[in-house]
Design a protein around this motif. Structure first.
Motif, PDB file in Angstrom:
ATOM      1  N   LEU A  20      -2.929 -14.294  -9.536  1.00  0.00           N
ATOM      2  CA  LEU A  20      -3.126 -12.969  -8.953  1.00  0.00           C
ATOM      3  C   LEU A  20      -4.622 -12.633  -8.917  1.00  0.00           C
ATOM      4  O   LEU A  20      -5.332 -12.792  -9.911  1.00  0.00           O
ATOM      5  CB  LEU A  20      -2.379 -11.910  -9.763  1.00  0.00           C
ATOM      6  CG  LEU A  20      -0.862 -11.896  -9.594  1.00  0.00           C
ATOM      7  CD1 LEU A  20      -0.239 -10.883 -10.554  1.00  0.00           C
ATOM      8  CD2 LEU A  20      -0.461 -11.578  -8.156  1.00  0.00           C
ATOM      9  N   GLU A  48       0.690 -11.118  -4.739  1.00  0.00           N
ATOM     10  CA  GLU A  48       2.084 -11.188  -5.176  1.00  0.00           C
ATOM     11  C   GLU A  48       2.515 -12.651  -5.270  1.00  0.00           C
ATOM     12  O   GLU A  48       2.246 -13.435  -4.357  1.00  0.00           O
ATOM     13  CB  GLU A  48       2.994 -10.448  -4.197  1.00  0.00           C
ATOM     14  CG  GLU A  48       4.456 -10.439  -4.603  1.00  0.00           C
ATOM     15  CD  GLU A  48       5.364  -9.813  -3.552  1.00  0.00           C
ATOM     16  OE1 GLU A  48       6.571  -9.734  -3.796  1.00  0.00           O
ATOM     17  OE2 GLU A  48       4.853  -9.427  -2.475  1.00  0.00           O
ATOM     18  N   ARG A  78       3.599 -15.078  -2.471  1.00  0.00           N
ATOM     19  CA  ARG A  78       4.442 -14.182  -1.676  1.00  0.00           C
ATOM     20  C   ARG A  78       3.647 -13.289  -0.732  1.00  0.00           C
ATOM     21  O   ARG A  78       4.105 -13.022   0.380  1.00  0.00           O
ATOM     22  CB  ARG A  78       5.306 -13.310  -2.588  1.00  0.00           C
ATOM     23  CG  ARG A  78       6.485 -14.018  -3.240  1.00  0.00           C
ATOM     24  CD  ARG A  78       7.546 -13.007  -3.654  1.00  0.00           C
ATOM     25  NE  ARG A  78       7.955 -12.182  -2.540  1.00  0.00           N
ATOM     26  CZ  ARG A  78       8.890 -12.518  -1.656  1.00  0.00           C
ATOM     27  NH1 ARG A  78       9.526 -13.671  -1.766  1.00  0.00           N
ATOM     28  NH2 ARG A  78       9.189 -11.706  -0.666  1.00  0.00           N
ATOM     29  N   ARG A 113       1.902 -10.231   4.337  1.00  0.00           N
ATOM     30  CA  ARG A 113       2.924  -9.684   3.436  1.00  0.00           C
ATOM     31  C   ARG A 113       4.209 -10.478   3.610  1.00  0.00           C
ATOM     32  O   ARG A 113       4.778 -10.519   4.699  1.00  0.00           O
ATOM     33  CB  ARG A 113       3.186  -8.206   3.723  1.00  0.00           C
ATOM     34  CG  ARG A 113       4.281  -7.618   2.820  1.00  0.00           C
ATOM     35  CD  ARG A 113       4.702  -6.230   3.255  1.00  0.00           C
ATOM     36  NE  ARG A 113       3.708  -5.252   2.859  1.00  0.00           N
ATOM     37  CZ  ARG A 113       3.180  -4.351   3.686  1.00  0.00           C
ATOM     38  NH1 ARG A 113       3.536  -4.342   4.964  1.00  0.00           N
ATOM     39  NH2 ARG A 113       2.296  -3.483   3.237  1.00  0.00           N
ATOM     40  N   ARG A 173       8.597 -12.621 -11.042  1.00  0.00           N
ATOM     41  CA  ARG A 173       7.803 -12.162  -9.890  1.00  0.00           C
ATOM     42  C   ARG A 173       6.731 -11.226 -10.431  1.00  0.00           C
ATOM     43  O   ARG A 173       7.025 -10.330 -11.235  1.00  0.00           O
ATOM     44  CB  ARG A 173       8.698 -11.433  -8.889  1.00  0.00           C
ATOM     45  CG  ARG A 173       7.960 -10.780  -7.717  1.00  0.00           C
ATOM     46  CD  ARG A 173       8.956 -10.151  -6.747  1.00  0.00           C
ATOM     47  NE  ARG A 173       8.314  -9.282  -5.771  1.00  0.00           N
ATOM     48  CZ  ARG A 173       8.487  -7.954  -5.696  1.00  0.00           C
ATOM     49  NH1 ARG A 173       9.326  -7.351  -6.535  1.00  0.00           N
ATOM     50  NH2 ARG A 173       7.863  -7.245  -4.800  1.00  0.00           N
ATOM     51  N   TRP A 222       3.000  -8.979  -9.409  1.00  0.00           N
ATOM     52  CA  TRP A 222       2.207  -8.435  -8.308  1.00  0.00           C
ATOM     53  C   TRP A 222       1.156  -7.468  -8.831  1.00  0.00           C
ATOM     54  O   TRP A 222       1.264  -6.937  -9.941  1.00  0.00           O
ATOM     55  CB  TRP A 222       3.096  -7.768  -7.281  1.00  0.00           C
ATOM     56  CG  TRP A 222       3.866  -6.563  -7.750  1.00  0.00           C
ATOM     57  CD1 TRP A 222       3.492  -5.243  -7.666  1.00  0.00           C
ATOM     58  CD2 TRP A 222       5.163  -6.561  -8.377  1.00  0.00           C
ATOM     59  NE1 TRP A 222       4.459  -4.435  -8.200  1.00  0.00           N
ATOM     60  CE2 TRP A 222       5.498  -5.200  -8.634  1.00  0.00           C
ATOM     61  CE3 TRP A 222       6.065  -7.561  -8.735  1.00  0.00           C
ATOM     62  CZ2 TRP A 222       6.702  -4.834  -9.240  1.00  0.00           C
ATOM     63  CZ3 TRP A 222       7.265  -7.189  -9.345  1.00  0.00           C
ATOM     64  CH2 TRP A 222       7.578  -5.856  -9.585  1.00  0.00           C
ATOM     65  N   VAL A 237       1.907  -5.770  -1.063  1.00  0.00           N
ATOM     66  CA  VAL A 237       3.041  -6.308  -1.814  1.00  0.00           C
ATOM     67  C   VAL A 237       4.332  -6.093  -1.023  1.00  0.00           C
ATOM     68  O   VAL A 237       4.536  -5.042  -0.412  1.00  0.00           O
ATOM     69  CB  VAL A 237       3.139  -5.638  -3.202  1.00  0.00           C
ATOM     70  CG1 VAL A 237       4.399  -6.075  -3.937  1.00  0.00           C
ATOM     71  CG2 VAL A 237       1.905  -5.978  -4.030  1.00  0.00           C
TER      72      VAL A 237
END
Length: 203
Positions: free
Chosen positions: A18, A33, A98, A124, A181, A183, A190
């Motif tokens: 990240l 993400e 992601r 995204r 997951r 973010w 996100v």
């Protein structure tokens, strides 16, 4: 070596990615993400939702290699999903990218993503991220920290844990409640969480 920072357990590698910058030619994006994935039952992080959850195949072979390698696969026959391998060499794991914020090469990213309504929409979702970067299946196996690589990864300083949120992975039907997951909570890029209709009800 930067790759050594990813040669750790899947959630730790996911958090480390990240805020990193992924470059593909002139297009660069900030990763906001990610989702962590483990491997087969014989490994330290068994994960039935992972591509490597049933063992090594030609498709998932990169997940069993060293950290810092590009693992690309086709989703729904059209979306190129981008992953960064993690964990020690020989132990399967990877992190799915992601969503990202495009920070360079905006014009080229917009040409590749003409249906994106806003800048936050450009990368995204994993399929859109791959499209914005122009990554193809032929890029599978790219060493992201190699100095001569066209696709390269830059690990920026680690984020404050207070800036990172976590929750279940998107769309998986097994291990659906595993909070792997992660973010950046302040990012507008996100994606929206969607639980698989095939997943067992939580609780």
């Amino acid at each position: 070596m930067p790759a050594d920072e990813l040669a750790v357990e899947p959630p730790a590698a996911a958090r480390r990615l990240l805020g990193a910058t992924l470059w593909s030619g002139p297009v660069g994006l900030r990763i906001v993400e990610v989702e962590a994935y483990g491997g087969d039952p014989a490994g330290p992080w068994p994960d039935p939702a992972s591509h490597s959850g049933r063992g090594r195949t030609k498709r998932n072979a990169a997940m069993f290699g060293p950290a810092g390698v590009l693992y690309v696969y086709l989703s729904y026959g059209m979306h190129k999903c981008v992953n960064v391998t993690s964990g020690p060499d020989g132990t399967a794991s990877a992190v799915l990218l992601r969503s990202g914020e495009v920070i360079a090469g905006l014009d080229q990213a917009r040409e590749r993503r003409p249906t994106a309504r806003t800048g936050a929409d450009l990368a995204r979702g994993p399929g859109n991220l791959g499209s914005a970067l122009g990554i193809t299946l032929g890029d599978y196996g790219t060493e992201l920290f190699a100095p001569d690589s066209v696709i390269r990864l830059e690990l920026n300083p680690a984020l404050d844990p207070a800036d990172i949120a976590s929750g279940p992975r998107v769309g998986v039907s097994t291990a659906a409640d595993l909070a792997w997951r992660f973010w950046i909570s302040s990012s507008p890029a996100v994606s929206v969480y969607r639980r698989s209709p095939r997943a067992a009800k939580s609780g």
